[in-house]
Design a protein around this motif. Structure first.
Motif, short mmCIF file in Angstrom:
data_model
loop_
_atom_site.label_atom_id
_atom_site.label_comp_id
_atom_site.label_asym_id
_atom_site.label_seq_id
_atom_site.Cartn_x
_atom_site.Cartn_y
_atom_site.Cartn_z
N VAL A 131 26.06 8.68 61.59
CA VAL A 131 26.29 9.15 62.94
C VAL A 131 26.13 10.66 62.97
CG1 VAL A 131 27.82 7.26 63.56
CG2 VAL A 131 28.79 9.33 62.60
N GLU A 132 25.90 11.17 64.17
CA GLU A 132 25.83 12.61 64.38
C GLU A 132 26.95 13.00 65.33
OE1 GLU A 132 21.18 13.76 64.22
OE2 GLU A 132 21.80 12.63 65.97
N ILE A 133 27.43 14.20 65.14
CA ILE A 133 28.49 14.74 65.97
C ILE A 133 27.96 15.94 66.74
CG2 ILE A 133 30.84 15.68 65.98
CD1 ILE A 133 30.50 12.80 64.78
N GLY A 134 28.28 16.00 68.00
CA GLY A 134 27.90 17.14 68.83
C GLY A 134 29.11 17.73 69.53
N ARG A 135 29.02 18.97 69.92
CA ARG A 135 30.10 19.60 70.69
C ARG A 135 30.01 19.14 72.13
NH1 ARG A 135 32.49 24.35 68.36
NH2 ARG A 135 31.48 24.82 66.40
N PHE A 136 31.17 18.86 72.71
CA PHE A 136 31.21 18.46 74.11
C PHE A 136 32.50 18.99 74.72
CE2 PHE A 136 31.85 15.72 77.75
CZ PHE A 136 30.59 15.70 78.29
N ASN A 137 32.37 19.97 75.58
CA ASN A 137 33.54 20.63 76.17
C ASN A 137 34.52 21.00 75.06
OD1 ASN A 137 32.41 20.37 78.72
ND2 ASN A 137 33.44 18.46 79.13
N LYS A 195 24.79 16.05 61.37
CA LYS A 195 25.34 14.95 60.60
C LYS A 195 25.89 15.51 59.30
CE LYS A 195 21.17 13.35 58.25
NZ LYS A 195 20.41 12.19 57.88
N SER A 196 26.70 14.73 58.66
CA SER A 196 27.35 15.18 57.43
C SER A 196 26.32 15.55 56.37
CB SER A 196 28.26 14.07 56.89
OG SER A 196 28.72 14.41 55.61
N SER A 197 26.60 16.60 55.65
CA SER A 197 25.72 16.98 54.53
C SER A 197 25.77 15.92 53.44
CB SER A 197 26.14 18.34 53.97
OG SER A 197 27.48 18.30 53.51
N ARG A 198 26.80 15.10 53.42
CA ARG A 198 26.91 14.02 52.44
C ARG A 198 25.97 12.87 52.75
NH1 ARG A 198 32.61 13.49 49.77
NH2 ARG A 198 33.28 15.65 49.83
N SER A 199 25.38 12.87 53.93
CA SER A 199 24.46 11.80 54.31
C SER A 199 23.12 11.91 53.59
CB SER A 199 24.19 11.83 55.82
OG SER A 199 25.37 11.61 56.52
N GLY A 200 22.77 13.11 53.17
CA GLY A 200 21.49 13.32 52.50
C GLY A 200 20.35 12.91 53.40
N GLN A 201 19.42 12.14 52.87
CA GLN A 201 18.27 11.65 53.64
C GLN A 201 18.54 10.31 54.30
OE1 GLN A 201 15.61 13.50 54.24
NE2 GLN A 201 16.60 15.11 53.06
N ASN A 202 19.75 9.80 54.16
CA ASN A 202 20.12 8.51 54.74
C ASN A 202 20.08 8.59 56.26
OD1 ASN A 202 21.23 6.06 55.41
ND2 ASN A 202 23.00 6.26 54.08
N SER A 203 19.43 7.63 56.89
CA SER A 203 19.36 7.64 58.36
C SER A 203 20.40 6.71 58.98
CB SER A 203 17.96 7.25 58.83
OG SER A 203 17.68 5.92 58.44
N SER A 204 21.20 6.06 58.17
CA SER A 204 22.22 5.14 58.67
C SER A 204 23.56 5.86 58.76
CB SER A 204 22.35 3.93 57.75
OG SER A 204 21.15 3.23 57.69
N ALA A 219 34.33 16.17 71.23
CA ALA A 219 33.16 15.85 70.43
C ALA A 219 32.40 14.68 71.07
CB ALA A 219 33.56 15.48 69.01
N ALA A 220 31.13 14.61 70.75
CA ALA A 220 30.29 13.48 71.13
C ALA A 220 29.78 12.86 69.84
CB ALA A 220 29.13 13.94 72.00
N VAL A 221 29.63 11.54 69.83
CA VAL A 221 29.20 10.83 68.63
C VAL A 221 28.05 9.90 69.02
CG1 VAL A 221 29.92 9.28 66.77
CG2 VAL A 221 31.58 10.87 67.77
N ARG A 222 26.98 9.91 68.19
CA ARG A 222 25.85 9.02 68.44
C ARG A 222 25.30 8.48 67.12
NH1 ARG A 222 21.21 13.36 70.36
NH2 ARG A 222 20.95 14.38 68.35
N ASP A 223 24.55 7.41 67.21
CA ASP A 223 23.92 6.76 66.06
C ASP A 223 22.62 7.49 65.74
OD1 ASP A 223 22.65 5.07 64.24
OD2 ASP A 223 23.02 3.26 65.39
N THR A 224 22.48 7.93 64.51
CA THR A 224 21.28 8.65 64.10
C THR A 224 20.03 7.79 64.22
OG1 THR A 224 22.56 9.99 62.58
CG2 THR A 224 20.22 9.93 62.18
N LYS A 225 20.15 6.48 63.98
CA LYS A 225 18.99 5.59 64.03
C LYS A 225 18.52 5.32 65.45
CE LYS A 225 21.04 2.40 62.00
NZ LYS A 225 21.62 1.24 61.41
N ASP A 226 19.42 5.45 66.44
CA ASP A 226 19.06 5.12 67.81
C ASP A 226 19.66 6.14 68.77
OD1 ASP A 226 18.15 3.87 70.06
OD2 ASP A 226 19.43 2.10 69.87
#
Length: 63
Positions: free
Chosen positions: A21-27, A10-19, A30-37
């Protein structure tokens, strides 16, 4: 077997905020998911789609 995204982060600008998204490599994209869920799954984009999205964010088109 379906490939899975790797290198989730997740972005370094997010700090400790859990609200955020996270980005992952996919082929070549990119893949995107909600950090909270993380169990809710993720969506994937192609490399060109991801590049177009990043370009639009940098151009402040979502203001």
């Amino acid at each position: 077997m379906k490939p899975h995204p790797t290198n989730w982060r997740k972005s370094s600008r997010s700090g400790q905020n859990s609200s955020c998204v996270e980005i992952g490599r996919f082929n070549d994209g990119a893949a995107v998911r909600d950090t909270k869920d993380r169990s809710a799954g993720y969506f994937i984009t192609t490399g060109p789609q991801w590049s177009a999205f990043i370009d639009a964010v940098k151009a402040e088109k979502f203001g």
